[in-house]
Write a protein that holds these residues in place. Structure first.
Motif, short mmCIF file in Angstrom:
data_model
loop_
_atom_site.label_atom_id
_atom_site.label_comp_id
_atom_site.label_asym_id
_atom_site.label_seq_id
_atom_site.Cartn_x
_atom_site.Cartn_y
_atom_site.Cartn_z
N GLY A 31 0.92 -1.24 0.06
CA GLY A 31 -0.07 0.13 0.15
C GLY A 31 0.68 1.47 -0.01
O GLY A 31 0.25 2.48 -0.41
N ASN A 32 2.01 1.08 0.23
CA ASN A 32 2.88 2.27 0.34
C ASN A 32 3.21 2.96 -1.12
O ASN A 32 3.54 4.22 -1.08
N GLU A 33 3.24 2.04 -1.81
CA GLU A 33 3.51 2.42 -3.45
C GLU A 33 2.24 2.07 -4.36
O GLU A 33 2.14 2.42 -5.30
N ASN A 34 1.12 1.88 -4.02
CA ASN A 34 -0.26 1.70 -4.39
C ASN A 34 -1.31 2.19 -3.70
O ASN A 34 -1.91 1.67 -2.76
N LYS A 35 -1.50 3.31 -4.00
CA LYS A 35 -2.72 4.18 -2.93
C LYS A 35 -3.94 3.52 -2.87
O LYS A 35 -4.64 3.52 -1.96
N GLU A 36 -4.39 2.61 -3.94
CA GLU A 36 -5.71 2.15 -3.99
C GLU A 36 -5.78 0.81 -2.68
O GLU A 36 -6.66 0.31 -2.09
N TYR A 37 -4.35 0.62 -2.33
CA TYR A 37 -4.22 -0.72 -1.24
C TYR A 37 -3.95 -0.01 -0.18
O TYR A 37 -3.27 -0.82 0.63
N LYS A 38 -3.81 1.26 0.20
CA LYS A 38 -3.20 2.08 1.33
C LYS A 38 -3.90 1.52 2.62
O LYS A 38 -2.84 1.20 3.63
N LYS A 39 -5.16 1.28 2.72
CA LYS A 39 -5.56 0.82 3.92
C LYS A 39 -6.37 -0.77 3.83
O LYS A 39 -6.94 -1.39 4.62
N ILE A 40 -5.27 -1.71 3.00
CA ILE A 40 -6.05 -3.03 2.69
C ILE A 40 -4.67 -3.78 2.67
O ILE A 40 -3.50 -3.51 2.23
N SER A 41 -4.63 -4.80 3.55
CA SER A 41 -3.55 -5.63 3.95
C SER A 41 -4.26 -7.07 4.07
O SER A 41 -5.18 -7.17 4.59
N ASN A 42 -3.13 -8.07 4.51
CA ASN A 42 -3.64 -9.27 4.71
C ASN A 42 -3.61 -9.76 6.40
O ASN A 42 -3.81 -10.59 6.87
N GLU A 43 -3.38 -8.29 6.96
CA GLU A 43 -3.12 -8.21 8.50
C GLU A 43 -4.65 -8.87 9.08
O GLU A 43 -4.28 -9.59 10.22
N ARG A 44 -5.56 -8.49 8.66
CA ARG A 44 -6.96 -8.88 9.31
C ARG A 44 -6.98 -10.45 9.10
O ARG A 44 -7.62 -11.23 10.01
N LEU A 45 -6.76 -10.84 7.96
CA LEU A 45 -6.92 -12.49 7.67
C LEU A 45 -5.87 -13.11 8.35
O LEU A 45 -6.23 -14.22 8.75
N GLU A 46 -4.77 -12.61 8.61
CA GLU A 46 -3.84 -13.28 9.57
C GLU A 46 -4.26 -13.33 10.90
O GLU A 46 -3.95 -14.43 11.32
N LEU A 47 -4.98 -12.65 11.47
CA LEU A 47 -5.36 -12.33 12.74
C LEU A 47 -6.46 -13.57 12.68
O LEU A 47 -6.32 -14.55 13.70
N LEU A 48 -7.18 -13.65 11.96
CA LEU A 48 -8.29 -14.67 11.81
C LEU A 48 -7.75 -16.04 11.42
O LEU A 48 -8.11 -16.95 12.30
N GLY A 49 -6.88 -16.16 10.83
CA GLY A 49 -6.03 -17.24 10.43
C GLY A 49 -5.20 -17.97 11.60
O GLY A 49 -5.29 -19.09 12.13
N ASP A 50 -4.89 -17.11 12.41
CA ASP A 50 -4.34 -17.26 13.89
C ASP A 50 -5.15 -18.15 14.69
O ASP A 50 -4.81 -19.05 15.26
N ALA A 51 -6.32 -17.46 14.80
CA ALA A 51 -7.39 -18.26 15.72
C ALA A 51 -7.79 -19.26 15.16
O ALA A 51 -7.95 -20.34 16.15
N VAL A 52 -7.90 -19.59 13.90
CA VAL A 52 -8.36 -20.90 13.38
C VAL A 52 -7.35 -21.93 13.56
O VAL A 52 -7.43 -23.07 13.92
N LEU A 53 -6.06 -21.62 13.29
CA LEU A 53 -4.74 -22.44 13.35
C LEU A 53 -4.64 -22.77 14.86
O LEU A 53 -4.45 -24.10 15.23
N ASP A 54 -4.85 -21.99 16.06
CA ASP A 54 -4.77 -22.20 17.23
C ASP A 54 -5.85 -23.54 17.78
O ASP A 54 -5.54 -24.20 18.35
N LEU A 55 -7.16 -23.24 17.19
CA LEU A 55 -8.10 -23.98 17.48
C LEU A 55 -7.79 -25.68 16.84
O LEU A 55 -7.90 -26.54 17.58
N VAL A 56 -7.39 -25.17 15.76
CA VAL A 56 -7.35 -26.68 14.90
C VAL A 56 -6.19 -27.38 15.42
O VAL A 56 -6.33 -28.73 15.64
N VAL A 57 -5.07 -26.73 15.59
CA VAL A 57 -3.87 -27.53 16.26
C VAL A 57 -4.00 -28.05 17.89
O VAL A 57 -3.90 -29.22 18.07
N THR A 58 -4.57 -27.08 18.72
CA THR A 58 -5.05 -27.37 19.85
C THR A 58 -5.80 -28.79 20.01
O THR A 58 -5.92 -29.70 20.78
N GLU A 59 -7.04 -28.80 19.11
CA GLU A 59 -8.17 -29.87 18.95
C GLU A 59 -7.29 -31.38 18.47
O GLU A 59 -7.51 -32.38 19.16
N TYR A 60 -6.48 -30.89 17.56
CA TYR A 60 -5.74 -32.29 17.19
C TYR A 60 -4.67 -32.90 18.30
O TYR A 60 -4.74 -33.90 18.33
#
Length: 235
Positions: A31-60
């Motif tokens: 987003g630093n070089e592409n203004k249309e993605y200034k406020k968009i990144s994978n960080e929110r999905l990363e947070l969600l994926g971290d929670a899913v991963l935590d559940l899946v691994v703990t359950e296993y």
């Protein structure tokens, strides 16, 4: 579009919503070089994926390590979902090749940086979860992680042998191991250190390294191997 189709084949998941896959690959630097993605990144999905991963691994782990204590399960989980393991899987999947990075991030090695690769595994997992359901995300995550779980004790990078040795020593001898420099070699700018670890004044292990910290870890591993100590007792 062709690159997305390639990646979907590698992942084994065809996205109903292609935007989710793209968002999972958007590093915040883009987003630093592409203004249309200034406020968009994978960080929110990363947070969600971290929670899913935590559940899946703990359950296993809960279902497959029935004799393990809560403490051992917690140790094992932290090792499995660690940056080195997730980055290793991302490298196998070649996720770095599909990332959207700034030019600056790319020229400084961002496509192979472990922190970025560990995060993108989680963001892709989060995207798969949103695009489908928990069961699909579980199958995807475990398809890559079960092998790592079953071979985790072979990965010296992940195991804190000094802590394992200390816990053993305190439990059995009521004493903390001590580390001493027992040798060094090489010129001042390229020293090689040899460290010995002692319990009750007895040498129980030794290790060598380019710095004292590495040598101590190797000495602790040597001691753990010699004494039959496992970081996680049920492995």
């Amino acid at each position: 579009m062709k690159k997305y189709l390639e990646l979907e084949k590698i992942l084994g998941h065809t996205f109903k919503d292609k935007k989710l896959l793209k968002h999972a690959l958007l590093h915040r630097s883009y987003g630093n070089e592409n203004k249309e993605y200034k406020k968009i990144s994978n960080e929110r999905l990363e947070l969600l994926g971290d929670a899913v991963l935590d559940l899946v691994v703990t359950e296993y782990l809960y279902k497959n390590f029935k004799e393990s204590s809560e403490g051992d399960l917690a140790k094992l989980k932290s090792m499995v979902v660690s940056e080195p393991v997730l980055a290793k899987i991302s490298r196998k999947l070649k996720l770095g090749e599909y990332l959207f990075l700034s030019k600056g991030e790319e020229v400084t090695g961002g496509r192979d940086r472990s922190s970025i690769l560990g995060d993108v595994f989680e963001s892709v997992l989060g995207a798969i979860y949103l695009d489908s359901d928990l069961e699909t995300a579980r199958k995807y995550g475990l398809s890559h992680l079960v092998y790592e779980i079953e071979h985790i004790y072979e990965n010296d990078e992940l195991i804190d042998f000094k802590t394992a040795l200390q816990e053993y020593s305190q439990r059995k001898y009521k004493e903390v191991p001590t580390y001493e420099l027992i040798g060094e070699d090489g010129p001042d700018h390229a020293k090689f250190f040899k460290i010995g670890v002692f319990i009750n004044s007895e040498l129980v292990g030794s290790g060598e390294g380019k710095n004292k910290k590495t040598a101590e870890q190797k000495a602790a591993k040597h001691a753990c191997d010699s004494l039959g100590i496992k970081y996680i007792e049920t492995l």
